[in-house]
Design a protein around this motif. Structure first.
Motif, PDB file in Angstrom:
ATOM      1  N   ARG A  44       0.863  -1.195   0.000  1.00 60.13           N
ATOM      2  CA  ARG A  44       0.000   0.000   0.000  1.00 60.13           C
ATOM      3  C   ARG A  44       0.895   1.239   0.000  1.00 60.13           C
ATOM      4  NH1 ARG A  44      -4.829  -2.053  -1.486  1.00 60.13           N
ATOM      5  NH2 ARG A  44      -4.930  -4.140  -0.626  1.00 60.13           N
ATOM      6  N   ASN A 137     -12.331  -5.774   8.922  1.00 56.83           N
ATOM      7  CA  ASN A 137     -12.243  -7.234   9.014  1.00 56.83           C
ATOM      8  C   ASN A 137     -13.321  -7.906   8.191  1.00 56.83           C
ATOM      9  OD1 ASN A 137     -10.100  -8.392  10.549  1.00 56.83           O
ATOM     10  ND2 ASN A 137     -10.901  -7.354  12.351  1.00 56.83           N
ATOM     11  N   VAL A 138     -14.547  -7.404   8.338  1.00 57.47           N
ATOM     12  CA  VAL A 138     -15.663  -8.035   7.624  1.00 57.47           C
ATOM     13  C   VAL A 138     -15.507  -7.889   6.111  1.00 57.47           C
ATOM     14  CG1 VAL A 138     -18.154  -7.903   7.224  1.00 57.47           C
ATOM     15  CG2 VAL A 138     -17.270  -7.852   9.536  1.00 57.47           C
ATOM     16  N   MET A 139     -14.840  -6.819   5.688  1.00 55.12           N
ATOM     17  CA  MET A 139     -14.617  -6.637   4.249  1.00 55.12           C
ATOM     18  C   MET A 139     -13.444  -7.479   3.751  1.00 55.12           C
ATOM     19  SD  MET A 139     -15.140  -2.633   3.543  1.00 55.12           S
ATOM     20  CE  MET A 139     -15.426  -1.780   5.040  1.00 55.12           C
ATOM     21  N   GLY A 140     -12.843  -8.250   4.664  1.00 57.18           N
ATOM     22  CA  GLY A 140     -11.704  -9.074   4.259  1.00 57.18           C
ATOM     23  C   GLY A 140     -10.436  -8.255   4.111  1.00 57.18           C
ATOM     24  N   ALA A 141     -10.447  -7.034   4.668  1.00 54.43           N
ATOM     25  CA  ALA A 141      -9.266  -6.165   4.611  1.00 54.43           C
ATOM     26  C   ALA A 141      -8.534  -6.286   5.948  1.00 54.43           C
ATOM     27  CB  ALA A 141      -9.692  -4.722   4.366  1.00 54.43           C
ATOM     28  N   TYR A 146      -3.509  -2.810   6.663  1.00 57.02           N
ATOM     29  CA  TYR A 146      -4.024  -1.548   6.151  1.00 57.02           C
ATOM     30  C   TYR A 146      -3.720  -0.371   7.073  1.00 57.02           C
ATOM     31  CZ  TYR A 146      -7.341   1.892   4.382  1.00 57.02           C
ATOM     32  OH  TYR A 146      -7.902   3.037   3.891  1.00 57.02           O
TER      33      TYR A 146
ATOM     34  N   ASP B  78     -10.956 -14.673   5.195  1.00 57.44           N
ATOM     35  CA  ASP B  78     -10.968 -13.511   4.298  1.00 57.44           C
ATOM     36  C   ASP B  78     -11.700 -13.848   3.000  1.00 57.44           C
ATOM     37  OD1 ASP B  78      -9.722 -11.841   6.030  1.00 57.44           O
ATOM     38  OD2 ASP B  78      -7.716 -12.046   5.170  1.00 57.44           O
ATOM     39  N   PHE B 105     -14.642   1.503  -1.224  1.00 55.05           N
ATOM     40  CA  PHE B 105     -13.477   0.954  -0.518  1.00 55.05           C
ATOM     41  C   PHE B 105     -13.260  -0.553  -0.725  1.00 55.05           C
ATOM     42  CE2 PHE B 105     -11.294  -0.978   3.028  1.00 55.05           C
ATOM     43  CZ  PHE B 105     -10.171  -0.194   3.160  1.00 55.05           C
ATOM     44  N   PRO B 106     -14.283  -1.395  -0.552  1.00 53.65           N
ATOM     45  CA  PRO B 106     -14.032  -2.841  -0.709  1.00 53.65           C
ATOM     46  C   PRO B 106     -13.510  -3.194  -2.111  1.00 53.65           C
ATOM     47  CG  PRO B 106     -16.151  -2.479   0.354  1.00 53.65           C
ATOM     48  CD  PRO B 106     -15.673  -1.149  -0.138  1.00 53.65           C
ATOM     49  N   TRP B 108     -11.902  -1.166  -4.148  1.00 47.27           N
ATOM     50  CA  TRP B 108     -10.549  -0.606  -4.254  1.00 47.27           C
ATOM     51  C   TRP B 108      -9.558  -1.475  -3.487  1.00 47.27           C
ATOM     52  CZ3 TRP B 108      -7.844   1.280   0.062  1.00 47.27           C
ATOM     53  CH2 TRP B 108      -6.610   1.827  -0.235  1.00 47.27           C
ATOM     54  N   PHE B 109      -9.925  -1.865  -2.271  1.00 46.63           N
ATOM     55  CA  PHE B 109      -8.979  -2.616  -1.442  1.00 46.63           C
ATOM     56  C   PHE B 109      -8.635  -3.953  -2.064  1.00 46.63           C
ATOM     57  CE2 PHE B 109      -7.473  -5.383   1.848  1.00 46.63           C
ATOM     58  CZ  PHE B 109      -6.618  -4.573   2.569  1.00 46.63           C
ATOM     59  N   HIS B 110      -9.633  -4.625  -2.583  1.00 48.68           N
ATOM     60  CA  HIS B 110      -9.383  -5.958  -3.143  1.00 48.68           C
ATOM     61  C   HIS B 110      -8.982  -5.901  -4.625  1.00 48.68           C
ATOM     62  CE1 HIS B 110     -10.493  -8.038   0.458  1.00 48.68           C
ATOM     63  NE2 HIS B 110     -11.586  -7.328   0.554  1.00 48.68           N
ATOM     64  N   ARG B 111      -8.844  -4.670  -5.117  1.00 44.57           N
ATOM     65  CA  ARG B 111      -8.432  -4.461  -6.511  1.00 44.57           C
ATOM     66  C   ARG B 111      -9.314  -5.242  -7.467  1.00 44.57           C
ATOM     67  NH1 ARG B 111      -1.892  -3.899  -5.329  1.00 44.57           N
ATOM     68  NH2 ARG B 111      -2.222  -2.189  -3.906  1.00 44.57           N
ATOM     69  N   ARG B 154     -22.113   0.423   0.851  1.00 46.41           N
ATOM     70  CA  ARG B 154     -20.787  -0.209   0.998  1.00 46.41           C
ATOM     71  C   ARG B 154     -20.924  -1.726   1.174  1.00 46.41           C
ATOM     72  NH1 ARG B 154     -17.057   1.549   5.963  1.00 46.41           N
ATOM     73  NH2 ARG B 154     -18.563   0.210   7.047  1.00 46.41           N
TER      74      ARG B 154
END
Lengths: 260, 246
Positions: A44, A137-141, A146, B78, B105-106, B108-111, B154
């Motif tokens: 990142r 966490n729930v978003m798998g991030a 991060y 995950d 965001f999700p 973007w984060f996971h590309r 989201r």
């Protein structure tokens, strides 16, 4: 439960030891995980640069002020002492050595801890109590990757740079005071070149990188494991600053004993 | 692949001396709207946090098809979470990001999409939820209802197969509550996702739910269709449906 005061005291001490070991273990695991994640893709880069701006660029002014006045006041004291022995020629090297080995790294780290370490703890603990970390966490991030990894990397990179600035500004502050006090400017500078070795500077910068790791990891740990609401945020911020200060001073002693 | 069936078996959780979940057992029906109801403080949100892997049970099992999440590795978890969307009670929006960035965001984060495509999808979702032109707003400027809708956008952006709602209408006025309830129904109908709603809103439960499970004193005391729940003679169920304190 026994009401015997000795038993109570032992139980109390036991709780403190257990709690300390628990926190130290958690802290170590979190820090190691953050560092391991730093070498694993995806990186990142933008987050790291954003944190470098917050840790480094935004702390520059306060670090310059700290370095300048530390160098200046230290020179005043040294001149006062060295004049007793007619050793004014050693003022420059003494100031430069003290700034590069100790005062630059330590005071920069303490100032940045007060400014940035506390902010890291406050931001992460606010995110914790408002469930933003759960949301990640729930978003798998992975919140460690991060939120924590960029902060620790940024502090490790920026603290040596800030320390270099503090060292330089401190010596300049000392130089100006020395001239004001009637010392020979050439002697102040030339004796620095003779006596201060590059290892003094390098070791100071290595210390600064370690302090950067300490202030960021402690701040993030305290924020990441906050409990409670607004009160918890306050506690975490205070603990982050106090623990980081203590860890920096203890770490400074250990590293100084090993390096010099 | 369709939405997975979720089975919860004998879930137990203690906080200090207080046992919040005392052997919770129930099933969540795939592709249906499932409500978990109960009075405040009965452990609904704790159960939800176990379902989403945010808490680990002291004992018991949670199966998503053939994956038991208490035994799952971080990467398995995950991977499973990519199929989940969760609407938190207070939104849990990121203060440091704009509304549009929060929603995108999700992705973007996971590309999963290029930034422009992610933002376009976020804008589209925001528009569908009545927040057209809000993408550049700061989160702090949003009202409670708007926060819920942004959080919902989201939760939806990754096209989840399982959607969790933690008390979605708490703090909303009756009109907004009705809108959110209607949205939940529409979303399930349009996506076919498995929906799990934590609630103590009896009216919404009886109107929207395909299946209702009621938690009381750390245990599931009823798990049935709304019609069967209405006919349930269990005293705590009767009192809850009548809006009385058990």
């Amino acid at each position: 439960m026994s009401s015997n005061p000795v038993t109570k005291l032992v139980a109390f001490c036991g709780r403190i030891v257990l709690s300390s070991v628990f926190h130290l273990g958690h802290y170590s695991l979190l820090s190691i995980r953050a560092l391991v994640l730093a070498i694993l893709p995806p990186w990142r880069i933008r987050s790291i640069f954003r944190q470098m701006e917050l840790v480094g660029v935004n702390s520059l002014f306060v670090v310059i002020l700290t370095g300048l006045f530390t160098g200046a006041v230290f020179t005043l004291q040294v001149i006062y002492g060295f004049r007793r022995f007619s050793a004014e020629s050693m003022v420059g090297p003494t100031v430069a050595t003290a700034m590069t080995r100790e005062l630059g790294p330590v005071l920069t780290a303490l100032m940045v801890t007060g400014r940035v370490g506390s902010a890291m703890a406050a931001e992460l603990s606010a995110m914790k109590v408002t469930e933003q970390i759960d949301a990640l966490n729930v978003m798998g991030a992975d919140p460690v990757k991060y939120l924590i990894t960029p902060r620790i990397l940024a502090a490790i990179v920026m603290l040596p740079l800030l320390t270099a600035v503090a060292d330089a500004v401190g010596v300049i502050g000392g130089y100006l005071v020395a001239i004001g006090k009637g010392l020979d400017p050439g002697q102040f500078a030339s004796r620095i070149q003779d006596i201060v070795v590059i290892g003094d500077v390098y070791n100071g910068l290595i210390k600064a990188a370690v302090f950067g790791f300490i202030l960021a990891s402690v701040g993030c740990y305290m924020g990441f494991y906050t409990k409670g609401g607004a009160e918890g945020v306050g506690h975490s911020t205070t603990h982050a600053v106090v623990c980081a200060y203590v860890a920096i001073l203890v770490g400074d002693f250990v590293m100084t004993a090993m390096m010099f | 692949m369709g939405a997975p069936t979720i089975m919860i078996r004998d879930l137990r959780k203690k906080f200090g001396d207080q046992e919040v979940l005392k052997g919770v057992t129930f099933d969540i029906l795939a592709g249906k709207i499932n409500f978990l109801i109960g009075r405040s403080g009965e452990g609904k949100t704790v159960a939800l946090k176990h379902l989403t892997g945010l808490m680990t049970a002291d004992s018991g099992e949670i199966w998503f098809d053939d994956l038991e999440i208490n035994q799952a590795t971080r990467s398995q978890l995950d991977h499973l979470r990519l199929k989940m969307g969760l609407l938190f009670q207070d939104g849990a929006l990121f203060d440091s990001l704009s509304v549009g960035e929060n929603v995108a965001f999700p992705l973007w984060f996971h590309r999963k999409a290029k930034p422009k495509i992610a933002q376009a999808k976020a804008d589209k979702l925001l528009a569908e939820l009545g927040l057209e032109g809000s993408a550049s707003r700061r989160v702090v400027s949003l009202s409670t209802g708007e926060r819920k809708r942004v959080a919902l956008a989201r939760a939806l952006i990754m096209d989840p197969e399982i959607l969790f709602f933690d008390e979605p209408t708490t703090g909303l006025d009756p009109l907004l509550s009705a809108q959110v309830d209607e949205l939940i129904g529409q979303i399930q109908k349009n996506t076919g996702a498995t929906v799990v709603v934590i609630s103590h809103d009896i009216a919404a439960t009886l109107t929207l739910a395909d299946q209702v499970s009621m938690i009381h004193d750390g245990r599931i005391i009823a798990s049935s269709t709304p019609a069967a729940l209405r006919a349930n003679e269990e005293p705590n169920v009767r009192m809850f449906l009548a809006g009385e304190n058990a």
